[in-house]
Write a protein that holds these residues in place. Structure first.
Motif, PDB file in Angstrom:
ATOM      1  N   ARG A 176       0.835  -1.198   0.000  1.00 10.83           N
ATOM      2  CA  ARG A 176       0.000   0.000   0.000  1.00 10.83           C
ATOM      3  C   ARG A 176       0.876   1.257   0.000  1.00 10.83           C
ATOM      4  O   ARG A 176       0.599   2.228  -0.726  1.00 10.83           O
ATOM      5  N   GLY A 177       1.957   1.211   0.785  1.00  7.35           N
ATOM      6  CA  GLY A 177       2.890   2.330   0.794  1.00  7.35           C
ATOM      7  C   GLY A 177       3.584   2.503  -0.545  1.00  7.35           C
ATOM      8  O   GLY A 177       3.784   3.629  -1.022  1.00  7.35           O
ATOM      9  N   LYS A 178       3.952   1.388  -1.177  1.00 11.21           N
ATOM     10  CA  LYS A 178       4.603   1.438  -2.490  1.00 11.21           C
ATOM     11  C   LYS A 178       3.676   2.060  -3.528  1.00 11.21           C
ATOM     12  O   LYS A 178       4.114   2.840  -4.391  1.00 11.21           O
ATOM     13  N   ALA A 179       2.387   1.721  -3.449  1.00 11.70           N
ATOM     14  CA  ALA A 179       1.424   2.309  -4.376  1.00 11.70           C
ATOM     15  C   ALA A 179       1.339   3.826  -4.181  1.00 11.70           C
ATOM     16  O   ALA A 179       1.302   4.591  -5.156  1.00 11.70           O
ATOM     17  N   LEU A 180       1.337   4.266  -2.938  1.00 10.38           N
ATOM     18  CA  LEU A 180       1.295   5.706  -2.661  1.00 10.38           C
ATOM     19  C   LEU A 180       2.548   6.399  -3.164  1.00 10.38           C
ATOM     20  O   LEU A 180       2.481   7.518  -3.695  1.00 10.38           O
ATOM     21  N   GLU A 181       3.705   5.754  -2.997  1.00  9.11           N
ATOM     22  CA  GLU A 181       4.950   6.331  -3.498  1.00  9.11           C
ATOM     23  C   GLU A 181       4.870   6.541  -5.007  1.00  9.11           C
ATOM     24  O   GLU A 181       5.286   7.587  -5.527  1.00  9.11           O
ATOM     25  N   GLY A 182       4.356   5.543  -5.715  1.00  5.92           N
ATOM     26  CA  GLY A 182       4.247   5.658  -7.159  1.00  5.92           C
ATOM     27  C   GLY A 182       3.337   6.800  -7.578  1.00  5.92           C
ATOM     28  O   GLY A 182       3.637   7.531  -8.532  1.00  5.92           O
ATOM     29  N   ILE A 183       2.237   6.969  -6.872  1.00  2.73           N
ATOM     30  CA  ILE A 183       1.325   8.070  -7.188  1.00  2.73           C
ATOM     31  C   ILE A 183       2.027   9.410  -6.990  1.00  2.73           C
ATOM     32  O   ILE A 183       1.895  10.331  -7.799  1.00  2.73           O
ATOM     33  N   GLY A 184       2.809   9.521  -5.913  1.00  2.00           N
ATOM     34  CA  GLY A 184       3.494  10.773  -5.625  1.00  2.00           C
ATOM     35  C   GLY A 184       4.608  11.085  -6.601  1.00  2.00           C
ATOM     36  O   GLY A 184       4.742  12.212  -7.082  1.00  2.00           O
TER      37      GLY A 184
END
Length: 237
Positions: free
Chosen positions: A149-157
């Motif tokens: 979930r954190g990795k997905a947020l990093e990608g969005i950012g």
């Protein structure tokens, strides 16, 4: 330079010389450059030769073949490597290149079947490279693993631009887990979203998250961010 000229020629003799260089050229650097030129040329015979070279090649040679397929926009063989390759390094390379090629359908197929969390993380990075914000948001909502979930947020950012910024702000308002809220703030910081961070600071009630936002604002070259930091420093005096 000679390799480039050979790759532009459609004469049988030029093609044979290029293929001979790919198979037996010396030094190795010349052979690898010849593989690259096959991808640039991109005709049917060259692409067939790349498949043969893949079967015979070293790991370094196979990486060059993957790059050549990418240059020639050949998603299918890159997808097959990402799906079936046993060498983790080559598989990661193939997944990354699928992101570069905007091969979102292929990435979706891989993500649906993949069980290994590390590989799923690499696929999320590839979604980011492809700029597929919708896929990253879906993964964020569907995954139970906090790392993913954190990795997905990093990608969005990192890759999301204006769309990513809007997505992160919307997710921040619904997120309840502190570490993931921090991830969202990091994504907004990386995306240089100073105005959005200022808005979140003014709305946020949690003192720890407010401090985190201020730390990020203090490192941003933005007039509104500077104004908030100065206000806070004035209040503390």
């Amino acid at each position: 330079r000679a390799l480039f000229v050979l790759a532009q020629s459609d004469t049988p003799r030029a093609r044979q010389i290029l293929l001979d260089l790919v198979r037996r050229g010396s030094p190795v650097e010349l052979r690898l450059r010849a593989v690259e030129q096959l991808g640039i040329a991109g005709d049917a015979d060259d692409l067939a030769a790349l498949s043969t070279i893949w079967k015979e090649g070293t790991q370094e040679g196979k990486e060059k073949v993957l790059e050549a397929w990418m240059i020639a926009d050949q998603k299918k063989p890159v997808f097959e490597v990402a799906r079936t390759e046993s060498d983790p390094r080559l598989r990661r390379k193939a997944i990354e290149l699928l992101g570069v090629m905007d091969a979102t359908a292929e990435l979706n197929a891989l993500y649906e079947q993949e069980k290994d969390s590390q590989v799923r993380g690499k696929l999320l990075e590839a979604y980011g490279i492809a700029g597929d914000i919708a896929a990253l948001e879906r993964a964020y909502r569907a995954e139970s693993d906090p790392m993913l979930r954190g990795k997905a947020l990093e990608g969005i950012g990192v890759f999301g631009g204006d769309e990513g910024t809007k997505t992160l702000v919307a997710l921040y308002g619904r997120e309840t887990e502190r570490p993931l809220k921090e991830k969202i703030l990091e994504g907004l910081f990386i995306g240089d979203a100073a105005g959005e961070l200022v808005d979140l600071f003014r709305k946020e009630k949690d003192s720890g998250l407010k401090r985190s936002i201020v730390q990020k604002l203090s490192m941003m070259d933005d007039a509104e961010a500077d104004k908030v930091v100065i206000e806070i420093l004035g209040d503390q005096q």
